[in-house]
Design an enzyme around this catalytic site. Structure first.
Site, PDB file in Angstrom:
ATOM      1  N   HIS A 220       5.992   4.620  31.919  1.00 26.07           N
ATOM      2  CA  HIS A 220       5.102   5.610  31.313  1.00 26.07           C
ATOM      3  C   HIS A 220       4.807   5.228  29.867  1.00 26.07           C
ATOM      4  O   HIS A 220       5.576   4.491  29.236  1.00 26.07           O
ATOM      5  CB  HIS A 220       5.751   6.999  31.334  1.00 26.07           C
ATOM      6  CG  HIS A 220       6.120   7.472  32.706  1.00 26.07           C
ATOM      7  ND1 HIS A 220       5.192   7.627  33.711  1.00 26.07           N
ATOM      8  CD2 HIS A 220       7.329   7.823  33.249  1.00 26.07           C
ATOM      9  CE1 HIS A 220       5.814   8.055  34.810  1.00 26.07           C
ATOM     10  NE2 HIS A 220       7.103   8.172  34.557  1.00 26.07           N
ATOM     11  N   HIS A 281       1.400   8.111  44.070  1.00 26.57           N
ATOM     12  CA  HIS A 281       2.507   9.041  44.313  1.00 26.57           C
ATOM     13  C   HIS A 281       3.235   8.662  45.590  1.00 26.57           C
ATOM     14  O   HIS A 281       2.629   8.223  46.567  1.00 26.57           O
ATOM     15  CB  HIS A 281       1.966  10.472  44.430  1.00 26.57           C
ATOM     16  CG  HIS A 281       2.969  11.446  44.968  1.00 26.57           C
ATOM     17  ND1 HIS A 281       4.108  11.781  44.277  1.00 26.57           N
ATOM     18  CD2 HIS A 281       3.016  12.124  46.149  1.00 26.57           C
ATOM     19  CE1 HIS A 281       4.813  12.643  45.005  1.00 26.57           C
ATOM     20  NE2 HIS A 281       4.173  12.868  46.130  1.00 26.57           N
ATOM     21  N   GLU A 307      18.683   9.524  38.303  1.00 25.58           N
ATOM     22  CA  GLU A 307      18.866   9.631  39.748  1.00 25.58           C
ATOM     23  C   GLU A 307      19.324   8.329  40.404  1.00 25.58           C
ATOM     24  O   GLU A 307      20.155   8.340  41.321  1.00 25.58           O
ATOM     25  CB  GLU A 307      17.563  10.105  40.412  1.00 25.58           C
ATOM     26  CG  GLU A 307      17.307  11.598  40.310  1.00 25.58           C
ATOM     27  CD  GLU A 307      16.676  12.020  38.998  1.00 25.58           C
ATOM     28  OE1 GLU A 307      16.392  13.205  38.823  1.00 25.58           O
ATOM     29  OE2 GLU A 307      16.471  11.148  38.124  1.00 25.58           O
ATOM     30  N   GLY A 416      36.055   3.018 -22.145  1.00 30.63           N
ATOM     31  CA  GLY A 416      37.340   2.415 -22.474  1.00 30.63           C
ATOM     32  C   GLY A 416      38.107   3.209 -23.507  1.00 30.63           C
ATOM     33  O   GLY A 416      39.337   3.205 -23.526  1.00 30.63           O
ATOM     34  N   THR A 417      37.394   3.947 -24.389  1.00 26.32           N
ATOM     35  CA  THR A 417      38.046   4.726 -25.451  1.00 26.32           C
ATOM     36  C   THR A 417      37.982   6.217 -25.188  1.00 26.32           C
ATOM     37  O   THR A 417      38.992   6.924 -25.256  1.00 26.32           O
ATOM     38  CB  THR A 417      37.383   4.418 -26.810  1.00 26.32           C
ATOM     39  OG1 THR A 417      37.422   3.017 -27.039  1.00 26.32           O
ATOM     40  CG2 THR A 417      38.098   5.149 -27.931  1.00 26.32           C
ATOM     41  N   ASN A 418      36.787   6.710 -24.872  1.00 20.04           N
ATOM     42  CA  ASN A 418      36.574   8.147 -24.736  1.00 20.04           C
ATOM     43  C   ASN A 418      36.208   8.554 -23.318  1.00 20.04           C
ATOM     44  O   ASN A 418      35.595   7.786 -22.566  1.00 20.04           O
ATOM     45  CB  ASN A 418      35.461   8.617 -25.684  1.00 20.04           C
ATOM     46  CG  ASN A 418      35.863   8.515 -27.141  1.00 20.04           C
ATOM     47  OD1 ASN A 418      37.012   8.786 -27.498  1.00 20.04           O
ATOM     48  ND2 ASN A 418      34.932   8.095 -27.995  1.00 20.04           N
ATOM     49  N   THR A 489      37.495  -2.543 -15.311  1.00 21.73           N
ATOM     50  CA  THR A 489      37.549  -3.533 -16.384  1.00 21.73           C
ATOM     51  C   THR A 489      38.912  -3.453 -17.061  1.00 21.73           C
ATOM     52  O   THR A 489      39.648  -2.475 -16.897  1.00 21.73           O
ATOM     53  CB  THR A 489      36.449  -3.256 -17.420  1.00 21.73           C
ATOM     54  OG1 THR A 489      36.725  -1.990 -18.041  1.00 21.73           O
ATOM     55  CG2 THR A 489      35.080  -3.197 -16.777  1.00 21.73           C
ATOM     56  N   ASP A 517      28.865   1.790 -14.612  1.00 20.99           N
ATOM     57  CA  ASP A 517      28.122   2.254 -15.788  1.00 20.99           C
ATOM     58  C   ASP A 517      26.805   1.507 -15.988  1.00 20.99           C
ATOM     59  O   ASP A 517      25.820   2.084 -16.449  1.00 20.99           O
ATOM     60  CB  ASP A 517      28.998   2.175 -17.047  1.00 20.99           C
ATOM     61  CG  ASP A 517      29.674   0.818 -17.233  1.00 20.99           C
ATOM     62  OD1 ASP A 517      29.369  -0.119 -16.452  1.00 20.99           O
ATOM     63  OD2 ASP A 517      30.514   0.701 -18.139  1.00 20.99           O
TER      64      ASP A 517
END
EC number: 2.7.1.60
Length: 722
Positions: A220, A281, A307, A416-418, A489, A517
């Site tokens: 079909h 058919h 079937e 790395g710092t804050n 890192t 980052d």
């Protein structure tokens, strides 16, 4: 019946649209007709049943001795998408009058055809209960959508497999109104194989054909990709011609594209080819015998995957029309038949095999279960169906304060710092910012992140911000799909193989995104900065280290192991200074803040850093800023160091231009202004002429790390990965 309060026979309307659904509905109709003390049966025939090109299949209903109450001509010819829509509309116009006259207690609707959608829509709007057969199944094309739409309209459901039952429950249907019965056609299939079949084979394929030495083909159109399905049909016919076995080809159904498929058959001369029998058919009883004793069935009909398994006949399922159907081991899938050789090879593999019989779709007892289910329906129950939704959290009420809230993100920058946390609005405004020194240990660091995020989330209510999620920017290699920091890192200790998403999401009950980052800086530029609307660009961060992100075709590139855009570790010299990564000659070893600080210390130790106009306190730590100040004041050695750093960065950018060819390079970070001229000079000297036109600009974003972390949330609040 009396048990459930029904004091009259249940009036059942069975509506059948085509040869395929009648094969499923006929066993139920026979069962209903056999119990006249409980049921009254009305049969409505519509759709392709009434079209000569499709075999006038309403005649088999009459041959089965059913009285057809109403015939509705509902098919608009054209066999394209518009004709399907018009056919649905025509059925919707004609059905109300029929249903008004019949006044059924319940209508039985089968499957996933567009005619069935019209039936279900009409019955639902006219307050007639609907029993849907074969809901909950999964397949390809538009049929899936139609099937599930009928499910939502239907009041009762008869499904064939355990998976289909679970799908219906997942779709919030009432479990008490779902019957796992199996496929009604299996009631006939499982008792059919021992009947006389040679006369049937001879009638349809010729007297010289033996069992297991012919093919049944039924294909079909795929309504969501008509052109491709027609091409696949051409390849199928070519393969069947080459395979050189007697083949019974059934005409396709009435879906959009069927007319083109018939043209293909005629173009290839199938109707007159000695190896082919083309028919509109075959009665279902005879079709059963034909597929049961075939050497193979090929095509994309659901009959092949449903079937035919009852007989163990080999099946080749072509294309996507039945994708998702449960199948037995007798089915070989050819998903994308782009050459006839692929189909021919499948025929060579499958033809003539015999597989174990499969009972995935039924055990032969569906009809008794369905009749019992019909008898249990209480017509006194409210007609309005109920949905069984899973429990959900209470919604926030839609008051004016909620509507006026600013959609925002919690942004976390792990440096790395804050350690910094901010509330960032959809427009990129930093509404509130919190900063703390980054603890040295993993436990303290995670505890502080949670504490700061909880405080910020609480404060968001006071500043009328609605937090959509949490975005985290961190150094190192990150798996953003899982929210895990793989390797950090050296600046961030004890920060490898760390799952950031889970604990923060659990604590705040918010979605969490994590990324490197450098990637976050690129996302910030894409949403708020110079990269907005640019398809291909690169961001380079020049700070303590050197990082960056690459945006290609508007999407961030992560790489196969999340190591893409480690731009600081592009090697520009084979014998250059040692980098923190362990290699030599990386850009970061020349141009990062750490590298400049290292060179500044060497000059200072040799008393070559300070010049007139500079002074340093005894306890003051030498930094990159001192080197830059010295260069501005005429220190030639400092100038030379900065020139070398700028050249190294420029060479790295040239390598990037030659690799990914962006239209824009954005320099970000505290050192960007000092490097931009040097980078442009190196590009002019060293780059290929085809990339020299690239724009090199300095970022105008005040805080790209936080804005990038926020954009993780603001861009992707509806997706968990990107």
């Amino acid at each position: 019946m009396e048990k459930n309060g029904n004091n009259h026979k249940l009036r059942v309307c069975v509506a059948t649209c085509n040869r395929a659904d009648y094969s499923k509905l006929a066993p139920i109709m026979f069962g209903i007709k056999a119990e006249p003390q409980f049921f009254e049966l009305d049969v409505v025939v519509l759709g392709s049943h009434l079209i000569d090109d499709y075999g006038n299949t309403y005649r088999m209903i009459e041959q089965d001795d059913f009285d057809i109450h109403t015939r509705l001509h509902t098919i608009v010819r054209g066999e394209d998408e518009a004709a399907m829509v018009e056919s649905v509309g025509l059925a919707l116009v004609k059905l109300p009058d029929v249903l008004n006259r019949l006044k059924p207690d319940i209508m039985i609707v089968h499957g996933d055809r567009f005619d069935a959608l019209a039936l279900a829509t009409s019955a639902a709007l006219m307050n007639i209960r609907i029993l849907h057969i074969e809901g909950g199944e999964v397949s390809g094309t538009i049929d899936d959508s139609i099937r599930h739409a009928i499910t939502k309209l239907a009041h009762y459901h008869v499904c064939c497999t355990r998976s289909a039952e679970q799908h219906l429950i997942a779709m919030c249907e009432d479990h008490d109104r779902i019957l796992l019965a199996g496929c009604p056609s299996y009631d006939k299939l499982l008792s059919a194989k021992n009947k006389d079949y040679m006369s049937i084979i001879s009638m349809w394929l010729g007297e010289d054909v033996k069992t297991r030495d012919y093919i049944v083909a039924l294909q079909h159109p795929v309504t969501t990709d008509i052109k491709h399905s027609i091409k696949m049909f051409e390849l199928t016919l070519d393969a069947l011609i080459s395979f050189n076995k007697r083949t019974l080809v059934l005409f396709p159904n009435v879906d959009a594209g069927s007319k083109e498929m018939v043209r293909v058959m005629r173009k290839k001369g199938i109707e007159h080819h000695p190896n082919f029998r083309a028919v509109k058919h075959v009665p279902f009883d005879q079709f059963i015998q034909l597929v049961a004793h075939a050497g193979c069935m090929i095509g994309n009909s659901s009959c092949g995957v449903r079937e035919v398994g009852a007989f163990g006949t080999p099946v080749i399922n072509l294309g996507t029309r039945q994708t998702g159907r449960e199948t037995g081991e007798n089915v070989l899938h050819v998903r994308d038949a782009d050459t006839q050789d692929k189909i021919l090879h499948a025929l060579q593999l499958q033809f003539g095999k015999q597989y174990p019989c499969s009972k995935i779709y039924g055990d032969g007892n569906a009809v008794p279960r369905i009749l019992k289910f019909l008898k249990s329906i209480d017509l006194k129950e409210p007609l309005q169906k109920k949905f069984c939704f899973p429990p959900v959290k209470d919604n926030i009420s839609q008051d004016i304060d909620h509507i006026l809230e600013t959609q925002s993100a919690l942004a976390v920058d792990l440096g790395g710092t804050n350690l910094r946390v901010a509330i960032v609005s959809m427009k990129g405004e930093i509404v509130k910012k919190y900063t703390q020194l980054n603890p040295k240990t993993y436990e303290d660091r995670l505890a502080l992140i949670l504490k700061m995020c909880v405080e910020a989330a609480s404060e968001a209510v006071n500043v009328n911000c609605r937090i959509l999620g949490v975005g985290i920017s961190t150094g190192g290699r990150v798996n953003p799909r899982e929210g895990i920091v793989l390797h950090s890192t050296k600046l961030i200790q004890e920060w490898s193989s760390v799952d950031l998403r889970t604990p923060i999401s659990d604590a705040l009950h918010l979605p969490v995104w994590v990324d490197n980052d450098g990637n976050c800086a690129a996302l910030a530029e894409r949403k708020f900065g110079h990269g907005k609307g640019i398809e291909n660009f690169v961001t380079l961060i020049t700070g303590t280290g050197i990082g960056g992100g690459i945006v290609h075709q508007h999407e961030l590139i992560h790489g196969s192991s999340f190591c893409a855009a480690e731009l600081g570790h592009i090697v520009v010299s084979l014998d250059g200074p040692e980098c923190l990564c362990g290699s030599q000659g990386c850009i970061e070893a020349y141009a990062s803040g750490i590298a400049l600080q290292r060179e500044a210390k060497k000059l200072h130790d040799d008393d070559l850093l300070l010049v007139e106009g500079m002074s340093m306190k005894e306890e003051e730590i030498v930094s990159a800023a001192h080197l830059i100040q010295a260069a501005k004041l005429g220190n030639t050695k400092a100038e030379s160091i900065l020139r070398t750093a700028g050249t190294a960065l420029g060479l790295g950018v040239v390598n990037i231009l030659h690799t990914v060819n962006p239209s824009l390079v954005i320099l970000s970070g505290v050192l960007a202004n000092h490097y931009v001229s040097a980078v442009k000079d190196v590009i002019n000297r060293q780059a290929l002429s085809s990339v020299k036109t690239v724009d090199v600009v300095v970022s105008n974003l005040a805080d790209p790390a936080l804005l990038g972390a926020a954009s993780l949330v603001l861009d992707y609040t509806t997706r968990r990965i990107y």
